[in-house]
Design an enzyme around this catalytic site. Structure first.
Site, PDB file in Angstrom:
ATOM      1  N   SER A  14       5.748  35.528  10.905  1.00 30.03           N
ATOM      2  CA  SER A  14       4.918  34.388  11.171  1.00 30.03           C
ATOM      3  C   SER A  14       5.904  33.163  11.878  1.00 30.03           C
ATOM      4  O   SER A  14       6.692  33.474  12.537  1.00 30.03           O
ATOM      5  CB  SER A  14       4.189  34.242   9.888  1.00 30.03           C
ATOM      6  OG  SER A  14       3.248  33.256  10.091  1.00 30.03           O
ATOM      7  N   ASP A 131      -5.070  40.240  13.923  1.00 29.30           N
ATOM      8  CA  ASP A 131      -4.392  39.257  12.965  1.00 29.30           C
ATOM      9  C   ASP A 131      -4.913  38.149  12.117  1.00 29.30           C
ATOM     10  O   ASP A 131      -4.884  37.999  11.013  1.00 29.30           O
ATOM     11  CB  ASP A 131      -3.138  38.491  13.830  1.00 29.30           C
ATOM     12  CG  ASP A 131      -2.231  37.653  12.988  1.00 29.30           C
ATOM     13  OD1 ASP A 131      -1.413  38.333  12.744  1.00 29.30           O
ATOM     14  OD2 ASP A 131      -2.557  36.599  12.992  1.00 29.30           O
ATOM     15  N   HIS A 186      -3.361  39.234   9.021  1.00 27.39           N
ATOM     16  CA  HIS A 186      -1.856  38.411   9.253  1.00 27.39           C
ATOM     17  C   HIS A 186      -1.102  38.544   7.684  1.00 27.39           C
ATOM     18  O   HIS A 186       0.126  38.977   7.908  1.00 27.39           O
ATOM     19  CB  HIS A 186      -2.038  37.082   9.296  1.00 27.39           C
ATOM     20  CG  HIS A 186      -0.835  36.319   9.653  1.00 27.39           C
ATOM     21  ND1 HIS A 186      -0.229  36.166  10.672  1.00 27.39           N
ATOM     22  CD2 HIS A 186      -0.389  35.397   8.940  1.00 27.39           C
ATOM     23  CE1 HIS A 186       0.885  35.323  10.774  1.00 27.39           C
ATOM     24  NE2 HIS A 186       0.874  34.812   9.721  1.00 27.39           N
TER      25      HIS A 186
END
Length: 216
Positions: A14, A131, A186
């Protein structure tokens, strides 16, 4: 890193993927062999996600540039890589992190940063359409919106075409791999052991545009 004679593999998730790219660009003597970027907004972020609503409940993507592209806004992490396709000039002139890291804005360290980044032997970019946070999800593979909010893939982006920080060089060397995986939200990229096993065992998730994926 200093104790690893054969180098190290660096996996960053990330926002951390951008932090790690900054480290690789500014460390002249790093020994990172493979840099694995796991669902990171490498080309920036532009989207009305729950994460954005949590941070800026009174703003939507279309007007966040009023905050992000200020000296105060640049002290907020997401604003460092907020890439509004409708205000590109403001992004380039105001971004104190991503625009500099991408060498989109001239800086005296650009040549050295590019050389440092190219010390890596392999760049692996992992992301996927489900995601739900990285927007557009192709940003995890250096794709991004044009001013019509149509996604332009990495190979048609200026940073690639002009080889601003080394992407085109990595591709020409056969050291750039893209991995696209469906069905991963995600928050699960870094915590789902089933996904990691599947990615390791099923090379069809990944492809290299100029060489086979022997050792991703």
């Amino acid at each position: 890193m200093q104790n690893a004679a054969d180098g190290v593999h660096l996996i960053c998730y990330s926002q951390g993927g951008l932090v790690c790219r900054g480290i690789l660009s500014t460390l002249p003597d790093h020994n990172v062999h493979s840099f694995i970027s796991l669902s990171a907004p490498q080309a920036g972020q532009y989207g009305d996600t729950d994460y954005l609503k949590y941070l800026f409940p009174q703003f939507v993507k279309s007007n966040l540039f009023h905050v992000c592209y200020t000296a105060v806004g640049q002290k907020i992490s997401i604003c460092n890589y907020w890439n509004d396709p409708h205000h590109r000039d403001m992004y380039i002139n105001s971004s104190d992190y991503l625009a500099l890291l991408n060498n989109e804005r001239p800086n005296p360290n650009s040549t050295a940063w590019k050389q440092n980044f190219l010390r890596i032997k392999k760049l692996v970019l992992i992301g996927g359409p489900d995601d739900g946070v990285i927007t557009p999800w192709q940003s995890s593979q250096f794709g991004f919106y044009d001013d019509n909010e149509t996604v332009v893939e990495m190979k048609n982006q200026k940073v690639f075409l002009m080889d601003l920080f080394g992407l085109k060089t990595l591709s020409a060397r056969g050291d750039l791999a893209l991995c696209s995986v469906e069905g991963v939200a995600h928050i699960f990229w870094h915590s789902n052991e089933t996904y990691f096993s599947a990615l390791h065992q099923n090379r069809h998730f990944c492809y290299s545009d100029s060489a086979s994926m022997e050792n991703p």
